[in-house]
Write a protein that holds these residues in place. Sequence first.
Motif, PDB file in Angstrom:
ATOM      1  N   UNK A 108       0.866  -1.191   0.000  1.00  0.00           N
ATOM      2  CA  UNK A 108       0.000   0.000   0.000  1.00  0.00           C
ATOM      3  C   UNK A 108       0.892   1.228   0.000  1.00  0.00           C
ATOM      4  N   UNK A 109       0.595   2.120  -0.915  1.00  0.00           N
ATOM      5  CA  UNK A 109       1.343   3.370  -1.034  1.00  0.00           C
ATOM      6  C   UNK A 109       1.253   4.178   0.264  1.00  0.00           C
ATOM      7  N   UNK A 110       2.367   4.775   0.723  1.00  0.00           N
ATOM      8  CA  UNK A 110       2.310   5.534   1.982  1.00  0.00           C
ATOM      9  C   UNK A 110       1.288   6.670   1.985  1.00  0.00           C
ATOM     10  N   UNK A 111       1.090   7.315   0.836  1.00  0.00           N
ATOM     11  CA  UNK A 111       0.122   8.423   0.796  1.00  0.00           C
ATOM     12  C   UNK A 111      -1.300   7.908   0.975  1.00  0.00           C
ATOM     13  N   UNK A 112      -1.591   6.739   0.382  1.00  0.00           N
ATOM     14  CA  UNK A 112      -2.931   6.150   0.532  1.00  0.00           C
ATOM     15  C   UNK A 112      -3.120   5.693   1.971  1.00  0.00           C
ATOM     16  N   UNK A 113      -2.052   5.149   2.559  1.00  0.00           N
ATOM     17  CA  UNK A 113      -2.149   4.697   3.953  1.00  0.00           C
ATOM     18  C   UNK A 113      -2.460   5.891   4.863  1.00  0.00           C
ATOM     19  N   UNK A 114      -1.817   7.011   4.576  1.00  0.00           N
ATOM     20  CA  UNK A 114      -2.031   8.198   5.412  1.00  0.00           C
ATOM     21  C   UNK A 114      -3.473   8.685   5.275  1.00  0.00           C
ATOM     22  N   UNK A 158      -6.355   7.509  11.179  1.00  0.00           N
ATOM     23  CA  UNK A 158      -7.053   7.459  12.474  1.00  0.00           C
ATOM     24  C   UNK A 158      -7.539   6.059  12.806  1.00  0.00           C
ATOM     25  N   UNK A 159      -6.931   5.061  12.251  1.00  0.00           N
ATOM     26  CA  UNK A 159      -7.299   3.687  12.577  1.00  0.00           C
ATOM     27  C   UNK A 159      -7.710   2.913  11.344  1.00  0.00           C
ATOM     28  N   UNK A 160      -7.714   1.588  11.449  1.00  0.00           N
ATOM     29  CA  UNK A 160      -8.094   0.741  10.322  1.00  0.00           C
ATOM     30  C   UNK A 160      -7.165  -0.449  10.200  1.00  0.00           C
ATOM     31  N   UNK A 164      -9.506  -0.100   0.950  1.00  0.00           N
ATOM     32  CA  UNK A 164      -8.648   0.332  -0.154  1.00  0.00           C
ATOM     33  C   UNK A 164      -9.364   0.159  -1.489  1.00  0.00           C
ATOM     34  N   UNK A 165     -10.087  -0.982  -1.607  1.00  0.00           N
ATOM     35  CA  UNK A 165     -10.856  -1.229  -2.829  1.00  0.00           C
ATOM     36  C   UNK A 165     -11.931  -0.164  -3.022  1.00  0.00           C
ATOM     37  N   UNK A 207     -13.619  13.997  11.799  1.00  0.00           N
ATOM     38  CA  UNK A 207     -12.280  14.316  11.261  1.00  0.00           C
ATOM     39  C   UNK A 207     -11.772  13.130  10.432  1.00  0.00           C
ATOM     40  N   UNK A 208     -11.994  11.916  10.946  1.00  0.00           N
ATOM     41  CA  UNK A 208     -11.601  10.689  10.238  1.00  0.00           C
ATOM     42  C   UNK A 208     -12.332  10.595   8.896  1.00  0.00           C
ATOM     43  N   UNK A 209     -13.648  10.888   8.915  1.00  0.00           N
ATOM     44  CA  UNK A 209     -14.455  10.842   7.691  1.00  0.00           C
ATOM     45  C   UNK A 209     -13.939  11.848   6.675  1.00  0.00           C
ATOM     46  N   UNK A 210     -13.661  13.038   7.165  1.00  0.00           N
ATOM     47  CA  UNK A 210     -13.184  14.117   6.275  1.00  0.00           C
ATOM     48  C   UNK A 210     -11.855  13.738   5.639  1.00  0.00           C
ATOM     49  N   UNK A 211     -10.965  13.133   6.451  1.00  0.00           N
ATOM     50  CA  UNK A 211      -9.647  12.757   5.949  1.00  0.00           C
ATOM     51  C   UNK A 211      -9.749  11.696   4.848  1.00  0.00           C
ATOM     52  N   UNK A 212     -10.658  10.714   5.085  1.00  0.00           N
ATOM     53  CA  UNK A 212     -10.761   9.614   4.127  1.00  0.00           C
ATOM     54  C   UNK A 212     -11.408  10.051   2.818  1.00  0.00           C
ATOM     55  N   UNK A 213     -12.376  10.983   2.900  1.00  0.00           N
ATOM     56  CA  UNK A 213     -13.178  11.342   1.729  1.00  0.00           C
ATOM     57  C   UNK A 213     -12.892  12.733   1.206  1.00  0.00           C
ATOM     58  N   UNK A 214     -11.712  13.268   1.549  1.00  0.00           N
ATOM     59  CA  UNK A 214     -11.410  14.662   1.170  1.00  0.00           C
ATOM     60  C   UNK A 214     -11.515  14.885  -0.336  1.00  0.00           C
ATOM     61  N   UNK A 215     -11.116  13.868  -1.125  1.00  0.00           N
ATOM     62  CA  UNK A 215     -11.129  14.036  -2.579  1.00  0.00           C
ATOM     63  C   UNK A 215     -12.551  14.019  -3.137  1.00  0.00           C
ATOM     64  N   UNK A 216     -13.498  13.401  -2.410  1.00  0.00           N
ATOM     65  CA  UNK A 216     -14.878  13.316  -2.910  1.00  0.00           C
ATOM     66  C   UNK A 216     -15.754  14.448  -2.407  1.00  0.00           C
ATOM     67  N   UNK A 217     -15.415  15.003  -1.236  1.00  0.00           N
ATOM     68  CA  UNK A 217     -16.256  16.062  -0.667  1.00  0.00           C
ATOM     69  C   UNK A 217     -16.198  17.324  -1.512  1.00  0.00           C
ATOM     70  N   UNK A 218     -15.130  17.434  -2.309  1.00  0.00           N
ATOM     71  CA  UNK A 218     -15.028  18.613  -3.180  1.00  0.00           C
ATOM     72  C   UNK A 218     -15.978  18.522  -4.377  1.00  0.00           C
TER      73      UNK A 218
END
Lengths: 240, 403
Positions: B70-76, B81-83, B144-145, B190-201
């Motif tokens: 898993x790419x480090x950027x995707x992991x971040x 915040x867990x998983x 990830x999928x 905050x966790x939700x926002x971090x995971x979906x930042x690319x879609x919330x836009x």
Amino acid sequence: MSGMSSLTKLISTLARVSDTKLVLLNHSNVQIISSAKMSQYPKYFIDPTFRNDELNAMYETGEVKEKALVPCRAALTEHTSSEFYSSFTRKFINHVMRKGNKQLAREIVEKAFEVIKKTQIQKFHSLPPEKKVDFAIRDPHELFHQAIINVKPIMVLTPIKRGGVRYQVPVPVDDVQATILAYKWFIEASKDKERTVRFYNKLAKEIMDAANNTGRVVKKKLDLHKQCEANRAYAHYRWN
Amino acid sequence: MIGKSVFRALNGRQEFVKRCSKIVIRASSTVPQMSLPLSSENSNPLPFFRSKQNSPSLHGSNNSGQFYTIDPSIKKQLFLYGGIPKTYDDLCKTFKETCMMIREPALEIMDYMKSTNFNNAATRYCLYGKIGTGKSMTMAHLLHYGFENNFVIVHVPWAPYWYKFPKEYSDCPTKEGMVDLPLDAVAWLIHFKNQNSHLLADPKLSVCQDWEWSKREITKKGAPLAEIVEMGINRVKHSTNCIEALLQELKQLSDLKRCKTLVVIDGFNIFFSDKTKIKTAAFEKIPPKRVTITSPFVDITKQDWSNGAVIVSVDDLAFFRKDERNTHYPRGLLGAEGFEHLDPFIPIETKNYSEKEFHYCIEYFLDRRWIINPHAASEEGRKELAFLSNCNPFNLLKVTAPL
């Protein structure tokens, strides 16, 4: 005649027993002196063989037939035929153990080895590929073995009373006693820590330092040797 | 499963080894471990236990047992915040790479999701299995999928944390008898926002109805969904209400085909248990039902919305120690009420390592230098490791730790 042959058979079997000494008084009388200090077993009981390679060797040489007739002590819980058995580490675990809690002692020492391993692996994986070839990740058991060798003292000071005065006399110490001292010093050094630091973390650090011939445990040995050197004037008091 | 070891000293031959020979494992080489070349993602060709495919959408049964990176950027983004379970995360930090094994349960669920008709109600998958068999890891793989396929991710890394180690609890001002977990709700947003930042836009994700937080604070219809998330993060008082609103909005938006949602909840059975550490102001202990954060997540696992999937795991570890039910089956862990709620669902079992997976795992450990003891690489050593750990993934980690 038959009495002599049965006696020689007994002597040859007992001669293989680790904890007895035989003193031949004359050609027919043998005095058996045991050097084992305390044991629930009578002196002629032999130690168990629990390692696969030793057992196979016994079968091949036919020694098993003789040993099968001699009464044998029970194997301890730590005597396993595991591939990863190390008698050295097992002895240390016994010294770490408190109140008979062998499981906890084993877990602590294993965690210390895990920490040793993790620090090495992390360093290794942080290196660029060219430098990785030269970096050797050492087995924690091997490191611990090296640490003990570095920490074992050759001489210790014993109090000897001469003319009403107690002198600290330098005296050579045998291998077993030296190892026990080394174990004790490691445990003492690992206990001397802040409240929040874990014992196994401290122990791991001490082992890694000692394997490099640095750190407080090696310093303790060197200090002891210095004191022995300083007190060498009293060395003759050992024999009066 | 290997039978009990019987040490018959006088018979000579080790019965223990005989019974272990059920697992036919050949050591890959007799080369001393130090001279084994170190593999990584960049080495060419990749060793057999590593997969070239680092994209979960392209994983198939031919990759089963292999490790993918898993790419480090995707992991971040996904797992900050867990998983990923803590023990495994420690390992990833030690190895300086995050690799996961591609296993059957994850492949099965991905297969189903690829062939699902998303016009129908959201399918519910329930992961179950004995402790240490890989439920959380499977969920991480599926996250990830979902991330790759542009699902909006609603992820609860470990639900019992809210009930066992709540950051702060206070009586709910609006609902009587309920207790709020304001800080935990903010942390989740905050966790939700971090995971979906690319879609919330995305402008398609806009609110479907007015939401009134207080007399002066209103989120109007048509506002971006991100506004609800921001409202919850900034105004701690309304954080749980924002979660409720957010999840209801996601259900509606999924129905309207403006997005697709993937709900992933680990330790789902805690929602239907009797006990928490949370107390009301009158020091009365309450069940999860009376905690406000429970209901939005129970609600989103219902079948009244489409265009999404719900992946849930049930674990005996979710309960408090004294209340453990000593079963790993969903009916036992969910109880009557939970089962009624979740039924119908697709149960997916996670199992101990198969022979092949065990072999690949040991090879990976040897490659990463996790196993240093030279005896462990030998055939006898591997048989012993298989026996000691029973091929359970978590136990194998623990057993190989001091080696």
